[in-house]
Design a protein around this motif. Structure first.
Motif, PDB file in Angstrom:
ATOM      1  N   ARG A 171      71.018  18.874  -4.734  1.00 34.42           N
ATOM      2  CA  ARG A 171      71.764  18.787  -5.941  1.00 34.42           C
ATOM      3  C   ARG A 171      71.186  20.193  -6.559  1.00 34.42           C
ATOM      4  O   ARG A 171      70.098  20.463  -6.327  1.00 34.42           O
ATOM      5  N   GLN A 172      72.216  20.861  -7.007  1.00 37.52           N
ATOM      6  CA  GLN A 172      72.052  22.263  -7.509  1.00 37.52           C
ATOM      7  C   GLN A 172      70.515  22.401  -8.741  1.00 37.52           C
ATOM      8  O   GLN A 172      69.960  23.121  -8.618  1.00 37.52           O
ATOM      9  N   LYS A 173      70.541  21.281  -9.483  1.00 37.92           N
ATOM     10  CA  LYS A 173      69.372  21.189 -10.408  1.00 37.92           C
ATOM     11  C   LYS A 173      68.127  21.127  -9.829  1.00 37.92           C
ATOM     12  O   LYS A 173      67.077  21.452 -10.435  1.00 37.92           O
ATOM     13  N   ASP A 174      68.086  20.571  -8.576  1.00 36.55           N
ATOM     14  CA  ASP A 174      66.838  20.527  -7.754  1.00 36.55           C
ATOM     15  C   ASP A 174      66.358  21.773  -7.212  1.00 36.55           C
ATOM     16  O   ASP A 174      65.143  22.253  -6.917  1.00 36.55           O
ATOM     17  N   LEU A 175      67.430  22.787  -6.840  1.00 34.78           N
ATOM     18  CA  LEU A 175      67.135  23.905  -6.438  1.00 34.78           C
ATOM     19  C   LEU A 175      66.886  24.987  -7.502  1.00 34.78           C
ATOM     20  O   LEU A 175      66.200  25.862  -7.398  1.00 34.78           O
ATOM     21  N   TRP A 176      67.520  24.789  -8.506  1.00 34.58           N
ATOM     22  CA  TRP A 176      67.195  25.658  -9.835  1.00 34.58           C
ATOM     23  C   TRP A 176      67.078  24.950 -11.191  1.00 34.58           C
ATOM     24  O   TRP A 176      67.888  24.550 -11.653  1.00 34.58           O
ATOM     25  N   LYS A 203      66.681  25.580 -14.115  1.00 39.99           N
ATOM     26  CA  LYS A 203      67.427  25.939 -15.399  1.00 39.99           C
ATOM     27  C   LYS A 203      68.943  25.899 -15.226  1.00 39.99           C
ATOM     28  O   LYS A 203      69.686  26.283 -15.986  1.00 39.99           O
ATOM     29  N   TYR A 204      69.305  25.259 -13.856  1.00 41.48           N
ATOM     30  CA  TYR A 204      70.793  25.201 -13.852  1.00 41.48           C
ATOM     31  C   TYR A 204      71.321  24.444 -14.819  1.00 41.48           C
ATOM     32  O   TYR A 204      71.019  23.419 -15.157  1.00 41.48           O
ATOM     33  N   THR A 205      72.592  24.907 -15.502  1.00 41.35           N
ATOM     34  CA  THR A 205      73.198  24.265 -16.614  1.00 41.35           C
ATOM     35  C   THR A 205      74.634  23.657 -16.307  1.00 41.35           C
ATOM     36  O   THR A 205      75.216  23.434 -17.223  1.00 41.35           O
ATOM     37  N   ASP A 256      76.746  18.864  -9.301  1.00 34.60           N
ATOM     38  CA  ASP A 256      77.070  19.894  -8.435  1.00 34.60           C
ATOM     39  C   ASP A 256      75.939  19.962  -7.498  1.00 34.60           C
ATOM     40  O   ASP A 256      74.783  19.675  -7.478  1.00 34.60           O
ATOM     41  N   THR A 257      76.552  20.350  -6.253  1.00 34.76           N
ATOM     42  CA  THR A 257      75.716  20.409  -5.167  1.00 34.76           C
ATOM     43  C   THR A 257      75.810  21.697  -4.271  1.00 34.76           C
ATOM     44  O   THR A 257      76.894  22.369  -4.297  1.00 34.76           O
ATOM     45  N   LEU A 258      74.927  21.936  -3.334  1.00 39.39           N
ATOM     46  CA  LEU A 258      75.252  23.109  -2.302  1.00 39.39           C
ATOM     47  C   LEU A 258      74.793  22.488  -1.033  1.00 39.39           C
ATOM     48  O   LEU A 258      73.750  21.645  -0.809  1.00 39.39           O
ATOM     49  N   GLU A 259      75.425  22.687   0.097  1.00 34.47           N
ATOM     50  CA  GLU A 259      75.252  22.427   1.245  1.00 34.47           C
ATOM     51  C   GLU A 259      74.927  23.738   2.368  1.00 34.47           C
ATOM     52  O   GLU A 259      75.556  24.731   1.992  1.00 34.47           O
ATOM     53  N   THR A 260      73.882  23.700   3.056  1.00 34.33           N
ATOM     54  CA  THR A 260      73.531  24.678   3.998  1.00 34.33           C
ATOM     55  C   THR A 260      73.133  23.969   5.367  1.00 34.33           C
ATOM     56  O   THR A 260      72.778  23.012   5.308  1.00 34.33           O
ATOM     57  N   GLU A 261      73.318  24.953   6.402  1.00 37.42           N
ATOM     58  CA  GLU A 261      73.063  24.385   7.788  1.00 37.42           C
ATOM     59  C   GLU A 261      71.556  24.765   8.101  1.00 37.42           C
ATOM     60  O   GLU A 261      71.042  25.970   7.744  1.00 37.42           O
ATOM     61  N   VAL A 262      70.818  23.999   8.756  1.00 38.91           N
ATOM     62  CA  VAL A 262      69.364  24.110   8.835  1.00 38.91           C
ATOM     63  C   VAL A 262      68.969  23.663  10.178  1.00 38.91           C
ATOM     64  O   VAL A 262      69.341  22.483  10.547  1.00 38.91           O
ATOM     65  N   SER A 263      68.240  24.513  10.940  1.00 41.29           N
ATOM     66  CA  SER A 263      67.596  23.898  12.528  1.00 41.29           C
ATOM     67  C   SER A 263      66.544  23.119  12.103  1.00 41.29           C
ATOM     68  O   SER A 263      65.864  23.121  11.229  1.00 41.29           O
ATOM     69  N   GLU A 264      66.486  22.189  13.374  1.00 39.55           N
ATOM     70  CA  GLU A 264      65.506  20.910  12.964  1.00 39.55           C
ATOM     71  C   GLU A 264      64.049  21.635  12.605  1.00 39.55           C
ATOM     72  O   GLU A 264      63.232  20.853  11.990  1.00 39.55           O
ATOM     73  N   HIS A 265      63.568  22.647  13.399  1.00 38.98           N
ATOM     74  CA  HIS A 265      62.191  22.941  13.033  1.00 38.98           C
ATOM     75  C   HIS A 265      61.940  23.158  11.658  1.00 38.98           C
ATOM     76  O   HIS A 265      60.584  23.383  11.203  1.00 38.98           O
TER      77      HIS A 265
END
Length: 99
Positions: A66-71, A73-75, A80-89
């Protein structure tokens, strides 16, 4: 290779630094999201950046935040969400009471 996380699992991005290349954005570190997709196994970016064709291979995941969890002060909208690719480690299980 066995995957540690399933689609729907809540995960936290490790709060770590790297002296070398990584695709794990600093603004996601320490934040909690949800696995929404599995990606193929691949050489981790820290090894790939050095051209190590025999580098460490691990599963990758798409994690939604959730973008509010990342920022804080997000208004924008709560949805609103953001998706990103992450390696397991870079992943660890999320705390049960984490949002």
């Amino acid at each position: 290779m066995t995957r540690k996380y399933r689609i729907g699992d809540r995960v936290r991005i490790r709060e770590a630094t790297s002296m070398f290349h990584t695709r794990t954005q600093a603004y996601t570190r320490g934040r909690t999201g949800v696995v929404v997709e599995h990606r193929p196994e691949w050489i981790i970016p820290e090894d790939e950046a050095w051209g190590r064709e025999d580098g460490r291979v691990e599963p990758f995941y798409v994690v939604r935040f959730r973008q509010k969890d990342l920022w804080p002060k997000y208004t924008g909208f709560d949805a609103d969400t953001l998706e990103t690719e992450v390696s397991e480690h870079w992943l660890e299980p999320a705390e049960e009471d984490a949002q």
